[in-house]
Motif scaffolding. Structure first.
Motif, PDB file in Angstrom:
ATOM      1  N   ASP A 106     -47.912  20.332  14.062  1.00  0.00           N
ATOM      2  CA  ASP A 106     -48.536  19.918  15.315  1.00  0.00           C
ATOM      3  C   ASP A 106     -49.600  18.849  15.097  1.00  0.00           C
ATOM      4  OD1 ASP A 106     -47.009  21.666  16.824  1.00  0.00           O
ATOM      5  OD2 ASP A 106     -48.411  23.323  16.530  1.00  0.00           O
ATOM      6  N   ARG A 107     -50.134  18.768  13.911  1.00  0.00           N
ATOM      7  CA  ARG A 107     -51.151  17.756  13.630  1.00  0.00           C
ATOM      8  C   ARG A 107     -51.075  17.348  12.169  1.00  0.00           C
ATOM      9  NH1 ARG A 107     -57.006  20.707  12.970  1.00  0.00           N
ATOM     10  NH2 ARG A 107     -56.326  22.526  11.779  1.00  0.00           N
ATOM     11  N   LEU A 108     -51.517  16.128  11.903  1.00  0.00           N
ATOM     12  CA  LEU A 108     -51.539  15.590  10.552  1.00  0.00           C
ATOM     13  C   LEU A 108     -52.928  15.037  10.264  1.00  0.00           C
ATOM     14  CD1 LEU A 108     -48.125  13.675  10.355  1.00  0.00           C
ATOM     15  CD2 LEU A 108     -48.694  15.854   9.300  1.00  0.00           C
ATOM     16  N   GLU A 109     -53.456  15.435   9.122  1.00  0.00           N
ATOM     17  CA  GLU A 109     -54.754  14.941   8.694  1.00  0.00           C
ATOM     18  C   GLU A 109     -54.700  14.685   7.195  1.00  0.00           C
ATOM     19  OE1 GLU A 109     -57.906  17.550   9.773  1.00  0.00           O
ATOM     20  OE2 GLU A 109     -57.333  17.668  11.899  1.00  0.00           O
ATOM     21  N   SER A 110     -55.683  13.945   6.720  1.00  0.00           N
ATOM     22  CA  SER A 110     -55.816  13.725   5.285  1.00  0.00           C
ATOM     23  C   SER A 110     -56.485  14.950   4.667  1.00  0.00           C
ATOM     24  CB  SER A 110     -56.634  12.461   5.022  1.00  0.00           C
ATOM     25  OG  SER A 110     -56.782  12.252   3.633  1.00  0.00           O
ATOM     26  N   VAL A 111     -55.815  15.546   3.688  1.00  0.00           N
ATOM     27  CA  VAL A 111     -56.289  16.793   3.082  1.00  0.00           C
ATOM     28  C   VAL A 111     -56.417  16.582   1.583  1.00  0.00           C
ATOM     29  CG1 VAL A 111     -55.834  19.252   2.786  1.00  0.00           C
ATOM     30  CG2 VAL A 111     -55.076  18.101   4.866  1.00  0.00           C
ATOM     31  N   ASP A 112     -57.515  17.073   1.022  1.00  0.00           N
ATOM     32  CA  ASP A 112     -57.730  16.998  -0.415  1.00  0.00           C
ATOM     33  C   ASP A 112     -57.328  18.328  -1.037  1.00  0.00           C
ATOM     34  OD1 ASP A 112     -58.487  16.570  -3.003  1.00  0.00           O
ATOM     35  OD2 ASP A 112     -60.452  15.731  -2.514  1.00  0.00           O
ATOM     36  N   LEU A 113     -56.272  18.320  -1.833  1.00  0.00           N
ATOM     37  CA  LEU A 113     -55.805  19.553  -2.473  1.00  0.00           C
ATOM     38  C   LEU A 113     -56.853  20.146  -3.407  1.00  0.00           C
ATOM     39  CD1 LEU A 113     -52.087  18.704  -3.372  1.00  0.00           C
ATOM     40  CD2 LEU A 113     -52.899  20.304  -1.627  1.00  0.00           C
ATOM     41  N   SER A 114     -57.624  19.289  -4.065  1.00  0.00           N
ATOM     42  CA  SER A 114     -58.620  19.798  -5.009  1.00  0.00           C
ATOM     43  C   SER A 114     -59.705  20.596  -4.288  1.00  0.00           C
ATOM     44  CB  SER A 114     -59.244  18.629  -5.785  1.00  0.00           C
ATOM     45  OG  SER A 114     -59.890  17.725  -4.902  1.00  0.00           O
ATOM     46  N   GLU A 115     -60.125  20.125  -3.095  1.00  0.00           N
ATOM     47  CA  GLU A 115     -61.137  20.859  -2.341  1.00  0.00           C
ATOM     48  C   GLU A 115     -60.599  22.207  -1.855  1.00  0.00           C
ATOM     49  OE1 GLU A 115     -62.605  18.451   0.788  1.00  0.00           O
ATOM     50  OE2 GLU A 115     -63.492  16.921  -0.523  1.00  0.00           O
ATOM     51  N   LEU A 116     -59.361  22.204  -1.342  1.00  0.00           N
ATOM     52  CA  LEU A 116     -58.777  23.461  -0.874  1.00  0.00           C
ATOM     53  C   LEU A 116     -58.592  24.438  -2.025  1.00  0.00           C
ATOM     54  CD1 LEU A 116     -56.074  22.268   1.696  1.00  0.00           C
ATOM     55  CD2 LEU A 116     -58.357  23.172   2.139  1.00  0.00           C
ATOM     56  N   ALA A 117     -58.121  23.942  -3.163  1.00  0.00           N
ATOM     57  CA  ALA A 117     -57.929  24.823  -4.320  1.00  0.00           C
ATOM     58  C   ALA A 117     -59.261  25.394  -4.792  1.00  0.00           C
ATOM     59  CB  ALA A 117     -57.237  24.067  -5.451  1.00  0.00           C
ATOM     60  N   SER A 157     -61.952  25.888  -2.976  1.00  0.00           N
ATOM     61  CA  SER A 157     -62.416  26.869  -1.990  1.00  0.00           C
ATOM     62  C   SER A 157     -61.675  28.191  -2.131  1.00  0.00           C
ATOM     63  CB  SER A 157     -62.233  26.300  -0.579  1.00  0.00           C
ATOM     64  OG  SER A 157     -62.587  27.245   0.395  1.00  0.00           O
ATOM     65  N   VAL A 158     -60.355  28.131  -2.286  1.00  0.00           N
ATOM     66  CA  VAL A 158     -59.571  29.365  -2.422  1.00  0.00           C
ATOM     67  C   VAL A 158     -59.938  30.098  -3.709  1.00  0.00           C
ATOM     68  CG1 VAL A 158     -57.233  30.248  -2.753  1.00  0.00           C
ATOM     69  CG2 VAL A 158     -57.672  28.523  -1.011  1.00  0.00           C
ATOM     70  N   LEU A 159     -60.100  29.386  -4.813  1.00  0.00           N
ATOM     71  CA  LEU A 159     -60.449  30.030  -6.077  1.00  0.00           C
ATOM     72  C   LEU A 159     -61.849  30.620  -6.027  1.00  0.00           C
ATOM     73  CD1 LEU A 159     -58.952  27.477  -8.630  1.00  0.00           C
ATOM     74  CD2 LEU A 159     -58.125  29.769  -8.103  1.00  0.00           C
ATOM     75  N   GLY A 160     -62.753  29.935  -5.312  1.00  0.00           N
ATOM     76  CA  GLY A 160     -64.098  30.493  -5.175  1.00  0.00           C
ATOM     77  C   GLY A 160     -64.087  31.822  -4.448  1.00  0.00           C
ATOM     78  N   ALA A 161     -63.253  31.934  -3.419  1.00  0.00           N
ATOM     79  CA  ALA A 161     -63.153  33.205  -2.696  1.00  0.00           C
ATOM     80  C   ALA A 161     -62.427  34.270  -3.511  1.00  0.00           C
ATOM     81  CB  ALA A 161     -62.437  32.986  -1.371  1.00  0.00           C
ATOM     82  N   SER A 162     -61.638  33.874  -4.504  1.00  0.00           N
ATOM     83  CA  SER A 162     -60.854  34.829  -5.295  1.00  0.00           C
ATOM     84  C   SER A 162     -61.550  35.251  -6.575  1.00  0.00           C
ATOM     85  CB  SER A 162     -59.485  34.213  -5.645  1.00  0.00           C
ATOM     86  OG  SER A 162     -58.780  33.861  -4.474  1.00  0.00           O
ATOM     87  N   ARG A 163     -62.743  34.698  -6.872  1.00  0.00           N
ATOM     88  CA  ARG A 163     -63.426  35.040  -8.115  1.00  0.00           C
ATOM     89  C   ARG A 163     -63.715  36.538  -8.231  1.00  0.00           C
ATOM     90  NH1 ARG A 163     -63.024  31.076 -11.996  1.00  0.00           N
ATOM     91  NH2 ARG A 163     -63.305  29.034 -11.012  1.00  0.00           N
ATOM     92  N   ARG A 182     -53.182  27.639   3.601  1.00  0.00           N
ATOM     93  CA  ARG A 182     -52.427  28.895   3.497  1.00  0.00           C
ATOM     94  C   ARG A 182     -51.451  28.827   2.337  1.00  0.00           C
ATOM     95  NH1 ARG A 182     -51.722  33.372   6.779  1.00  0.00           N
ATOM     96  NH2 ARG A 182     -50.650  34.922   5.501  1.00  0.00           N
ATOM     97  N   LEU A 183     -50.854  27.675   2.098  1.00  0.00           N
ATOM     98  CA  LEU A 183     -49.948  27.511   0.958  1.00  0.00           C
ATOM     99  C   LEU A 183     -50.682  27.775  -0.351  1.00  0.00           C
ATOM    100  CD1 LEU A 183     -47.274  24.812   0.398  1.00  0.00           C
ATOM    101  CD2 LEU A 183     -49.112  24.968  -1.261  1.00  0.00           C
ATOM    102  N   VAL A 184     -51.879  27.157  -0.508  1.00  0.00           N
ATOM    103  CA  VAL A 184     -52.651  27.355  -1.742  1.00  0.00           C
ATOM    104  C   VAL A 184     -53.067  28.817  -1.877  1.00  0.00           C
ATOM    105  CG1 VAL A 184     -54.712  26.662  -3.005  1.00  0.00           C
ATOM    106  CG2 VAL A 184     -53.445  24.963  -1.671  1.00  0.00           C
ATOM    107  N   ALA A 185     -53.531  29.405  -0.769  1.00  0.00           N
ATOM    108  CA  ALA A 185     -53.994  30.797  -0.825  1.00  0.00           C
ATOM    109  C   ALA A 185     -52.855  31.747  -1.176  1.00  0.00           C
ATOM    110  CB  ALA A 185     -54.619  31.179   0.522  1.00  0.00           C
ATOM    111  N   ASN A 186     -51.677  31.516  -0.617  1.00  0.00           N
ATOM    112  CA  ASN A 186     -50.542  32.397  -0.924  1.00  0.00           C
ATOM    113  C   ASN A 186     -50.143  32.306  -2.389  1.00  0.00           C
ATOM    114  OD1 ASN A 186     -50.529  33.115   1.738  1.00  0.00           O
ATOM    115  ND2 ASN A 186     -48.376  32.643   2.088  1.00  0.00           N
ATOM    116  N   THR A 219     -54.311  20.540  -9.902  1.00  0.00           N
ATOM    117  CA  THR A 219     -53.986  19.544  -8.877  1.00  0.00           C
ATOM    118  C   THR A 219     -54.144  18.166  -9.484  1.00  0.00           C
ATOM    119  OG1 THR A 219     -56.267  19.427  -8.046  1.00  0.00           O
ATOM    120  CG2 THR A 219     -54.787  21.043  -7.014  1.00  0.00           C
ATOM    121  N   GLY A 220     -53.467  17.179  -8.896  1.00  0.00           N
ATOM    122  CA  GLY A 220     -53.559  15.815  -9.408  1.00  0.00           C
ATOM    123  C   GLY A 220     -52.520  14.924  -8.767  1.00  0.00           C
TER     124      GLY A 220
END
Length: 405
Positions: free
Chosen positions: A249-260, A262-268, A296-300, A319-320
């Motif tokens: 439904d929407r497209l934006e510029s997303v940084d995979l490194s930031e999402l990864a 954030s997800v890893l920080g919550a999973s520590r 959601r993809l990274v979190a899963n 990521t890279g």
């Protein structure tokens, strides 16, 4: 065939018949005009050649009629000149009458042939449209109960054969989608039935216990809260799966490194609790997509890597950029995964060990695959010989967002 389809087919046949008739009428009119011009323009030369081909005994008569005196012959008298003029006028009238008769008779012939061409055009149009009517009748008989049937059109490799093959391919994809939908609904019903059964049993046990106390009720309610949370997680996963399969439904510029990160920080805390080491090789990688779905993809992937791991195991997240695109890879230790099970794990409600209370429903990797497909990304899953999985998602090069929510 329905009445609407029959009327539509008749209209197409009538249009083709009119097209054939008009083309024949135009070509016949052009041919008639060319013939008329050639005959009328060449009439005088034909008449002169006829007179000039008279026998030698009548050479003097033809010379007089044509107004040609022989060498040294005396000039024409008045009566001879009038005779020549009368002959020329007679020839002109005959020529005009011949042109008129030619035009009238040719017009009558053209009108008759136009009627015949319309009848032939109607027959030819019916012959051309017969395969289309056959395919239409066959398609109208196909429903959800017999979607396995095909047109199986036989004939030369023309446009109609290509159309029939395309429809057969569409029916095949539709059959696959319907079968997948039926399996999904059956599995979803089965997964939802389990917590509902547990919930019902807890309530029934609390109601039938004559010695129930406040503490026992509180314990039952705590169990009910856990079951309710599992139901909420399942419904949320089903909603995400349906949303990702519907499209972006929407497209934006997303940084995979930031999402990864954030997800890893919550999973520590969870990693420390399970004694799982987390290794990161995170570099900037910007992609175009839906931020919520990509997160959601990274979190899963991270949740799957930690859930199916072993004591003293590890999870590596990287990521890279590579080959003009961006990638996300998640590798983990864990129990051995048979290679033949790798593809099955990407289907909904598939997992290695089915445990009712493990909090997982086998939707994690299927959601990952659906999100990857919606983002035109390539998902590769490989079973590690030592145990665990190596999963990599390759995103295409970042594009300018064209959809906004």
């Amino acid at each position: 065939m329905s009445l609407t389809a029959r009327i539509s087919g008749t209209r197409v046949r009538l249009r083709l018949t009119l097209l054939y008739s008009v083309l024949f009428l135009l070509s016949g009119a052009v041919l008639l005009a060319i013939t008329y011009v050639l005959v009328t323009q060449g009439g005088s030369s034909v008449g002169m050649s006829t007179f000039s081909s008279s026998p030698s005994g009548d050479q003097s008569i033809s010379n007089i009629i044509l107004g040609n005196g022989g060498p040294g012959s005396p000039p024409l008298t008045g009566s001879e000149r009038r005779l020549v003029e009368a002959a020329q006028q007679q020839a002109a009238r005959q020529h005009a009458e011949f042109g008129h008769q030619l035009l009238v008779k040719s017009g009558i012939a053209l009108a008759i042939m136009s009627v015949i061409s319309a009848a032939l055009g109607w027959l030819v149009a019916g012959r051309v449209l017969r395969p289309v009517r056959t395919m239409t009748d066959s398609i109208q008989l196909i429903s959800a109960r017999n979607v396995h049937e095909r047109l199986a059109f036989t004939g030369p490799g023309d446009e109609l054969k290509a159309l029939a093959d395309t429809v057969d391919g569409l029916l095949g994809r539709l059959e696959t989608a319907l079968d997948s939908h039926k399996r999904f609904v059956a599995n979803a019903a089965h997964e939802l039935r389990t917590p509902l059964t547990v919930e019902h049993a807890l309530l029934e046990e609390a109601m039938l216990d004559p010695d129930a106390t406040v503490d026992s009720y509180r314990a039952r309610f705590e169990d009910l809260v856990v079951v309710s949370e599992q139901q909420a997680q399942l419904l949320e996963s089903l909603l995400v799966l349906a949303t990702s399969e519907r499209g972006l439904d929407r497209l934006e510029s997303v940084d995979l490194s930031e999402l990864a990160g954030s997800v890893l920080g919550a999973s520590r805390p969870r990693a420390c609790e399970q004694d799982v080491a987390v290794v990161t090789r995170i570099r900037p990688a910007r992609v175009t997509g839906d931020p919520a779905l990509v997160e959601r993809l990274v979190a899963n992937l991270v949740d799957n890597a930690m859930s199916y791991n072993v004591p003293d195991g590890w999870v590596e997240v990287a990521t890279g950029t590579a080959d003009g695109g961006c990638f996300l890879s998640v590798t983990n230790t864990g129990p051995p995964v048979p290679p033949e099970m790798v593809d099955r794990l990407l289907n909904p409600f598939q997992r290695l060990a089915r445990t009712a209370d493990d909090g997982h429903h086998g939707l994690g990797l299927s959601i990952v695959q659906s999100i990857a497909v919606s983002h035109s990304a390539d998902l590769s899953v490989r079973a590690r010989p030592e145990g665990g999985l190596a999963i990599r998602v390759d995103f295409p090069a970042e594009k300018s967002p064209a959809i906004s929510g």
